[in-house]
Design a protein around this motif. Structure first.
Motif, short mmCIF file in Angstrom:
data_model
loop_
_atom_site.label_atom_id
_atom_site.label_comp_id
_atom_site.label_asym_id
_atom_site.label_seq_id
_atom_site.Cartn_x
_atom_site.Cartn_y
_atom_site.Cartn_z
N PRO A 180 0.85 -1.20 0.00
CA PRO A 180 0.00 0.00 0.00
C PRO A 180 0.89 1.24 0.00
CG PRO A 180 -0.64 -1.55 1.73
CD PRO A 180 0.68 -2.00 1.22
N TYR A 181 0.69 2.13 -0.98
CA TYR A 181 1.56 3.30 -1.03
C TYR A 181 0.81 4.61 -1.31
CZ TYR A 181 1.52 2.11 -6.08
OH TYR A 181 1.16 1.80 -7.37
N GLN A 199 -9.18 -1.14 0.95
CA GLN A 199 -8.42 0.05 1.30
C GLN A 199 -7.08 -0.28 1.94
OE1 GLN A 199 -9.58 3.37 0.31
NE2 GLN A 199 -10.60 1.77 -0.91
N ALA A 201 -5.10 -2.46 1.11
CA ALA A 201 -4.14 -2.80 0.07
C ALA A 201 -3.74 -1.58 -0.75
CB ALA A 201 -4.71 -3.87 -0.85
N LEU A 202 -4.47 -0.49 -0.58
CA LEU A 202 -4.20 0.74 -1.33
C LEU A 202 -3.42 1.76 -0.52
CD1 LEU A 202 -7.69 1.29 -3.01
CD2 LEU A 202 -5.54 0.89 -4.22
N THR A 203 -3.84 1.98 0.72
CA THR A 203 -3.25 3.04 1.53
C THR A 203 -2.79 2.52 2.88
OG1 THR A 203 -3.66 5.19 2.57
CG2 THR A 203 -5.55 3.71 2.36
N ASP A 204 -1.72 3.12 3.37
CA ASP A 204 -1.21 2.75 4.70
C ASP A 204 -1.88 3.55 5.80
OD1 ASP A 204 -0.16 5.23 4.26
OD2 ASP A 204 1.94 4.65 4.46
N CYS A 211 4.62 1.48 4.93
CA CYS A 211 4.85 0.07 4.60
C CYS A 211 6.18 -0.10 3.88
CB CYS A 211 3.71 -0.46 3.73
SG CYS A 211 2.12 -0.54 4.58
#
Length: 270
Positions: A180-181, A199, A201-204, A211
């Motif tokens: 996630p970045y 979410q 997997a998309l954002t930390d 991450c």
């Protein structure tokens, strides 16, 4: 309702290509059928499914989640809302990874945050000598990835856990990750169907680099001498990624662009 009528009605609500693909999935007909036999009737259950999909697509739900699959590198992968939809820019990560494996008789590779398994499975199938481990925190994602590996004939050792936690005492020749970045609050998270994707997997939930920091900080403990770390990241994270790699003792830190010329993958070696 005929094929032609159903298609015409759907095109008033959604993209023409999406309408055609959804009608093909709902009815089992081919593109050729749609062109040659538009007068063919659509039976009740198929039409109900098609209407439901069109309404959901019009509301922004991604096509891949509606039909349950997406293509990547010429292979069809099952997807669900538990995993990200494969994106072509991730091929850059795979191509760079494959370039690091020649010359190794039996390379050991780990894919951190495997999701649907596209990276691990592609590497296993395209580098048959490699032993591939795939890690994900989500049990649902592991289930999707395991099904994909079975369908595509890839031998993968799946582990559930947080990044390196299921890999105690193990070392690899190559670590790859698409973590996630996306930064918390990034307006892109509200666009292009992203609200429907997982979410975590998309954002930390932070600045988009937490991450990546964790992976870079712990990677050396799980790499063989000379081993490589490669990871995908956001368009504006190349410099920060290289700085993190260099500070952690990695050599030859680099950033590689995707086909659009956007910084996409960074890496380095011990």
């Amino acid at each position: 309702m005929t094929l032609g009528e159903a298609l015409a009605a759907a095109r008033q609500q959604i993209d023409r290509l999406d309408a055609r693909l959804l009608l093909q999935y709902a009815t089992g007909c081919s593109h050729a059928d749609l062109l040659a036999r538009p007068e063919m009737p659509v039976i009740g259950p198929a039409y109900e499914q098609f209407q439901d999909w069109v309404a959901r697509r019009a509301a922004g739900e991604p096509l891949a989640y509606l039909v349950g699959e997406a293509e990547f590198r010429g292979r069809v992968f099952q997807v669900s809302p538990a995993v990200l939809i494969p994106r072509p820019e991730t091929e850059v990560l795979i191509e760079l990874a494959l370039a690091k494996l020649p010359g190794l008789a039996a390379p050991k590779v780990v894919d951190l945050g495997t999701g649907s398994g596209i990276v691990a499975i592609s590497l296993a199938l395209e580098s048959p000598a490699a032993t591939v481990v795939a890690v994900d925190l989500s049990a649902e994602a592991i289930s999707v990835a395991r099904n994909n590996a079975g369908r595509l004939g890839a031998r993968i050792d799946f582990r559930q856990g947080d990044w390196f936690s299921p890999l105690a005492g193990e070392r690899f020749d190559l670590i790859v990750s698409n973590p996630p970045y996306v930064a918390d609050g990034d307006p892109h998270l509200a666009l292009n169907g992203l609200p429907f994707e997982p979410q975590m997997a998309l954002t930390d939930g932070a600045d988009g680099l937490s991450c990546i920091r964790h992976i870079v900080a712990d990677a050396a403990d799980h790499l063989a001498p000379g081993g490589w770390l490669l990871f995908e990241h956001g368009y504006d994270q190349g410099e920060a990624s290289r700085n993190l790699l260099t500070a952690a003792g990695f050599k030859a830190a680099f950033t590689f662009p995707d086909l659009a010329g956007i910084d996409r993958v960074s890496g380095g070696h011990l």
